[in-house]
Design an enzyme around this catalytic site. Sequence first.
Site, PDB file in Angstrom:
ATOM      1  CG  LEU A  51      -2.069  -0.982   1.268  1.00 11.37           C
ATOM      2  CD1 LEU A  51      -2.846  -0.852   2.574  1.00 11.37           C
ATOM      3  CD2 LEU A  51      -3.011  -0.791   0.092  1.00 11.37           C
ATOM      4  CG  ASP A  52       0.701   3.938  -3.227  1.00  9.76           C
ATOM      5  OD1 ASP A  52       1.528   3.066  -3.522  1.00  9.76           O
ATOM      6  OD2 ASP A  52      -0.145   4.396  -4.020  1.00  9.76           O
ATOM      7  NE  ARG A  53       5.845   8.721   4.227  1.00 10.61           N
ATOM      8  CZ  ARG A  53       6.803   9.649   4.316  1.00 10.61           C
ATOM      9  NH1 ARG A  53       7.437  10.038   3.208  1.00 10.61           N
ATOM     10  NH2 ARG A  53       7.122  10.169   5.480  1.00 10.61           N
TER      11      ARG A  53
END
Length: 368
Positions: free
Chosen positions: A233-235
């Site tokens: 998952l992206d930051r």
Amino acid sequence: MTIYNEESQPKRNFSSKGDGKHVSLNKSYYTNDKKTQSEGMNYNDAGRNYHQPTNEFQQKNDEENTSSGENVRKRRPRIGERVEQTPYNRKYEGNRGYSRTNADRKKSIRPKKKRKPFKQIKYKENIDPNTPIRLNKYLANAGVCSRREADEFIQAGAVKVNGEVITQLGTKITRSDEVTFYDQPVKLESKVYVLLNKPRGFVTTTDDPENRKTVMELVKSACSERIYPVGRLDRSTTGVLLLTNDGDLASKLTHPKYEKRKIYQVWLDKPVAAEHMQMIADGIELEDGEIHADAISYVTEEDLSQVGIEIHSGRNRVVRRIFEKLGYKVLKLDRVYFAGLTKKKLPRGKWRYLTEQEVNMLRMGHFD
């Protein structure tokens, strides 16, 4: 014939309702009426102070009785009268009154209840101990290192099986064999499955070279085994994230041929047009190929800038790139569903163990 005059009638003193004091109808107050007025005392003051000592001798006598420990009959408090009591174990400071001591403060402070640690779930594993397994996979499942690193250690002669050094890659062993890594015994770890509701600002990796906050900091108290996140998952993306040391299950959940439902809730900078919703459902061309959503809809009829999208693809930042292609800016992205797992009753930044039923569902491939 009886004649009544004012002097033959006893005089009563009625106090106001706000006074809050009860006035006794003692005859002595009325017989000494003139004397009281001449001394400058009104009836109210006399009624309030009649119980106090009248002279020095009586006051001295009361003090002696009190100091000698005799039972002195106390006057019953009147209705609405405030009774002052000396606080227990407090220090008198003159005009400042009574102050609490440090001992009182410590007694009044209740100690915080210590949270009970989560009890780690032991999952059942129906595995034949004589089933062959690759040596590098055995080391990876034992939490020693990754499979690639295990191949390097095997070629360097750091791994022994039943006392013999193994340097050939692809060697298979059984779970009943004795494996050592730098002369230290290696045993398979028990499987751990942790579900995290990832907050914003954490990187989905086990080690970040830029020293940013990682999701491993949020689950460091979950277990002593070496676990790692399944997928990414992206930051700035939040939501459901699975961490485990089950390599076989992790490969199933990340491989493209296994269809896994992933549902995201997207907040955009402006309402999404209906024709763009249809374009996303039919398919849109990105730089790495065509992509289409399995399902897409508005979250509410009142706010058309919130969209729910279901997709199976595991491409990097695919949801953001879909809407950026059409001229929208993603303000917030939250994954609410992943392979049959949801974040229901799981606050942001918290984690929990998967249940036995959820683990069996994932092992059997029932991701929906």
